[in-house]
Design a protein around this motif. Sequence first.
Motif: not given
Length: 427
Positions: A41-47, A248-251, A254-262, A311-317
Amino acid sequence: MTSFEPTPDFAAQLDAQDPLREFRHQFHIPPGPDGQDSVYMCGNSLGVQPRTARAAVERQFTNWEQLAVEGHFLGDTPWMNFHERLTDATARIVGARPVEVVVMNNLTTNLHLLLVSFYRPTIARYKVLMEGGAFPSDQYALETQVRMHGLSPDDAIVELVPRPGEHTLRTEDILAKIEELGGTLATVIMGGINYYTGQVYDMAAITAAGHAVGAKVGFDLAHAAGNIPLQLHDWDVDFACWCTYKYLNSGPGGVAGAFVHERFADQPELLRLAGWWGHDEKVRFKMQKGFRPMRGAAGWQLSNSAILTMAVHEAALAVHEAAGGMAALRRKSEQLTAYLEFLITRLNLPKTQLEIITPTDPAQRGCQLSLLVHHNGRDLFEHLAAAGIIGDWREPNVIRLAPVPLYNSFRDVQRVGVVLAEWAESN
């Protein structure tokens, strides 16, 4: 609302009815002290690790081995455009359009890159609003961003704190502070979910209030991405960033994400820290002066992609998508968390001993409950660990438990209830 029971048979019944029950088997669950699966029950720290992750990395090792530099352009997954393989699924997770998201770097790097663009203080409008007690990375990032503009963090950074005797922020207090700061407010940057209490903030309302006074609004979604439904585009959020190694269980790291509005997609003049990979890909290899950013969030990229972590992130997604995305996960998440809440509250412990500081309203929480243990909290944490329950300890006296719908079962939650009841009887 389901009428819960604390028995193993009842938990087994819920598991039998769970349409996502088989997804647990797509992950490696760490063993407990008895050699059996722990209650993780620690997926909020590391999946946990997807079973497909190793093969995904091995695939890229093979490409590297057989193609070397040509792997950027040849093979079954050319590295040149690998980040684009992640775009559509990422956009669905955060409620964005594909042009608005990019997978790159790590969370704090992305936060700094976005603040360069969206914290542009002036003499009159220079304050930044954040929640008090935010995760230290956010605090440190804002401190240094403010100092880079020659300002004092003590003056420029305004922190929101709960009312006396309360553990979480009231939405009306957040909105009132935004209105009070008014024309002095440059940027609002908050966690989508507070890491400590597990409170979900009303991101739509906060964004609207910030825009009403002329401020930019962004969110650190480290504890929100993959946990709760998000609609960043429709909420009109200016910018956001998140890690992928929690829900998102990507290790690890692992790599991160970013959003910038259209609305910023076609503003190449918007100040940013430029990098080669963010340059227009049609002319990238001409190696010429003059940065010309890619359209949308991709224009904030710095360096070529970290292929092994992607590659790990793609598998998790892929697992996330197969489960039906956030709508299906959220349905189970609400029930799992409610069941854990039921098992804790039925202990009837006084608040002077143990209290849940996460909101009771499902709309204001994800799959995390934070337990404030007023006496001997560390003893309880170690008692849970000895029983094979892996949670998270936060100083000075909070235990965070996160029943994650992709791999936690109702039997897991019921086992936590049993161990907590044993502890309560002996204390």
